[in-house]
Write an enzyme that holds these catalytic residues in place. Structure first.
Site, PDB file in Angstrom:
ATOM      1  N   GLU A   1      -2.570  10.612   3.120  1.00  0.00           N
ATOM      2  CA  GLU A   1      -3.698  10.881   4.008  1.00  0.00           C
ATOM      3  C   GLU A   1      -3.619  12.346   4.445  1.00  0.00           C
ATOM      4  O   GLU A   1      -2.617  12.772   5.028  1.00  0.00           O
ATOM      5  CB  GLU A   1      -3.669   9.965   5.231  1.00  0.00           C
ATOM      6  CG  GLU A   1      -3.953   8.509   4.883  1.00  0.00           C
ATOM      7  CD  GLU A   1      -3.887   7.601   6.103  1.00  0.00           C
ATOM      8  OE1 GLU A   1      -4.845   6.844   6.322  1.00  0.00           O
ATOM      9  OE2 GLU A   1      -2.865   7.651   6.827  1.00  0.00           O
TER      10      GLU A   1
ATOM     11  N   TRP B   1      -7.787  10.105  16.140  1.00  0.00           N
ATOM     12  CA  TRP B   1      -6.335  10.193  15.937  1.00  0.00           C
ATOM     13  C   TRP B   1      -5.896  11.272  14.949  1.00  0.00           C
ATOM     14  O   TRP B   1      -4.744  11.712  14.963  1.00  0.00           O
ATOM     15  CB  TRP B   1      -5.765   8.854  15.453  1.00  0.00           C
ATOM     16  CG  TRP B   1      -6.236   8.452  14.062  1.00  0.00           C
ATOM     17  CD1 TRP B   1      -7.355   7.749  13.750  1.00  0.00           C
ATOM     18  CD2 TRP B   1      -5.603   8.746  12.816  1.00  0.00           C
ATOM     19  NE1 TRP B   1      -7.473   7.581  12.392  1.00  0.00           N
ATOM     20  CE2 TRP B   1      -6.406   8.175  11.792  1.00  0.00           C
ATOM     21  CE3 TRP B   1      -4.435   9.425  12.452  1.00  0.00           C
ATOM     22  CZ2 TRP B   1      -6.071   8.279  10.433  1.00  0.00           C
ATOM     23  CZ3 TRP B   1      -4.115   9.525  11.104  1.00  0.00           C
ATOM     24  CH2 TRP B   1      -4.927   8.948  10.116  1.00  0.00           C
TER      25      TRP B   1
ATOM     26  N   GLU C   1       0.841  -1.194   0.000  1.00  0.00           N
ATOM     27  CA  GLU C   1       0.000   0.000   0.000  1.00  0.00           C
ATOM     28  C   GLU C   1       0.876   1.245   0.000  1.00  0.00           C
ATOM     29  O   GLU C   1       1.929   1.281   0.648  1.00  0.00           O
ATOM     30  CB  GLU C   1      -0.914   0.004   1.236  1.00  0.00           C
ATOM     31  CG  GLU C   1      -1.910   1.153   1.273  1.00  0.00           C
ATOM     32  CD  GLU C   1      -2.941   0.981   2.377  1.00  0.00           C
ATOM     33  OE1 GLU C   1      -3.516  -0.127   2.472  1.00  0.00           O
ATOM     34  OE2 GLU C   1      -3.167   1.931   3.140  1.00  0.00           O
TER      35      GLU C   1
ATOM     36  N   ARG D   1       9.089   4.413  19.388  1.00  0.00           N
ATOM     37  CA  ARG D   1       8.497   3.313  18.617  1.00  0.00           C
ATOM     38  C   ARG D   1       9.558   2.346  18.108  1.00  0.00           C
ATOM     39  O   ARG D   1       9.327   1.140  18.053  1.00  0.00           O
ATOM     40  CB  ARG D   1       7.714   3.876  17.415  1.00  0.00           C
ATOM     41  CG  ARG D   1       6.442   4.599  17.761  1.00  0.00           C
ATOM     42  CD  ARG D   1       5.775   5.131  16.497  1.00  0.00           C
ATOM     43  NE  ARG D   1       5.302   4.064  15.623  1.00  0.00           N
ATOM     44  CZ  ARG D   1       4.932   4.250  14.346  1.00  0.00           C
ATOM     45  NH1 ARG D   1       5.010   5.467  13.818  1.00  0.00           N
ATOM     46  NH2 ARG D   1       4.512   3.238  13.621  1.00  0.00           N
TER      47      ARG D   1
ATOM     48  N   ASP E   1       0.245   5.359   0.622  1.00  0.00           N
ATOM     49  CA  ASP E   1      -0.799   6.231   1.156  1.00  0.00           C
ATOM     50  C   ASP E   1      -0.455   7.707   1.135  1.00  0.00           C
ATOM     51  O   ASP E   1       0.626   8.106   1.571  1.00  0.00           O
ATOM     52  CB  ASP E   1      -1.067   5.902   2.636  1.00  0.00           C
ATOM     53  CG  ASP E   1      -1.661   4.537   2.866  1.00  0.00           C
ATOM     54  OD1 ASP E   1      -2.218   3.959   1.929  1.00  0.00           O
ATOM     55  OD2 ASP E   1      -1.573   4.047   4.010  1.00  0.00           O
TER      56      ASP E   1
END
Length: 291
Positions: free
Chosen positions: A111, A201, A107, A279, A109
């Site tokens: 956004e 979010w 994918e 992360r 993206d």
């Protein structure tokens, strides 16, 4: 000296050659429905200008979405989009490519994350390769994307993936398979777009909620342009090095693009998963590879 008959024959020959060339070149569809179909809430997608443009609507009843009728393996996809004006916090307008495979997804993206009035619009990009995503980067746009149409483009070839905003590259993901880094190249992808609520979010991590008193929220699209290898289609298309998007000029950023890319990264990049140690205590390998 040419006779009238020979001149006529020459004209017919030239015209035939021109038509043959024209038919072999992929061009923009005359209408939205030529290359796309509504996938979600047909009542919230309105055709404009005899179908050459569309309006997407988000209200308390529903968002909406559409998808290409075909999938493609490599090429270039672009659309002109005018985003939601004013207070768009909690909304997401997405333009992306997706292999539509559950377990091993590829994918690419775009956004567009809504904002409070007066705040910059943020565009988030993400890349899934061989089922692995979580490669988010965010850039604050340097203009008001709701004031007019702007072109958003994905270039995808055997060498790299580039996300463009008005011919300015904002993200590059190189093919580093030689370093055992996944790269999407086996699965064809469709072209999708959605307008939906994501106020858990989308704006300031979910702190800014959608204001339904501002609904309906409207985004506009036009100049849909897909040039690539359709699947199903000619078996050797995707491996054909003669495709224009595989040419030398498209295998790396040119000097002007490289300068623009550095400018965006220095002045407008606000989040990069590569530098998010909370992360990723260990930097992901694709971040270490040369860009």
């Amino acid at each position: 000296m040419l006779t009238i008959a020979s001149s006529s024959n020459a004209f017919i020959l030239i015209l035939s050659c021109f038509l043959a060339i024209s038919l072999s070149v992929s061009g923009r569809p005359a209408t939205f429905l030529e290359d796309f179909r509504v996938t979600w809430s047909e009542s919230h997608i309105r055709q404009i200008d005899a179908g050459r443009a569309i309006q997407l609507v988000l209200d308390q009843n529903s968002g909406c979405g559409f998808a290409s009728k075909n999938k493609y393996l490599f090429g270039r996809v672009s659309m002109k989009i005018k985003l939601i004006p004013g207070d768009s916090a909690g909304t997401v307008t997405a333009f992306y490519m997706n292999s539509d495979t559950d377990t091993v997804r590829d994918e690419l993206d775009f956004e567009f994350l809504g904002n409070r009035t007066g705040q910059p619009y943020t565009v988030q990009t993400n890349i899934y390769a061989h089922g692995k995503g979580d490669r988010e980067q965010r850039v604050n746009l340097w203009f008001d994307p709701a004031a007019d149409f702007h072109t958003y483009k994905i270039m995808w070839n055997h060498h790299h993936i580039v996300f463009y905003v008005d011919d300015v590259p904002i993200r590059v993901y190189k093919n580093n398979e030689a370093k055992n880094i996944p790269y999407p190249k086996m699965q064809p992808m469709g072209v999708y777009s959605t307008l939906w609520e994501a106020d858990d979010w989308a704006t300031r991590g979910g702190l800014e909620k959608i204001d339904w008193s501002k609904a309906p929220f409207l985004a506009y699209y036009k100049d849909f342009d897909i040039e690539g290898c359709p699947v199903p289609g000619p078996a050797n298309c995707a491996t054909n090095s003669g495709n224009w998007w595989e040419g030398t000029a498209y295998q790396a950023l040119n000097p002007l693009e490289a300068r623009r890319y550095r400018w965006v990264r220095m002045n407008h990049l606000i989040y990069d998963y590569c530098t998010d140690k909370s992360r990723y205590p260990v930097t992901p390998p694709e971040c270490m590879a040369s860009v």
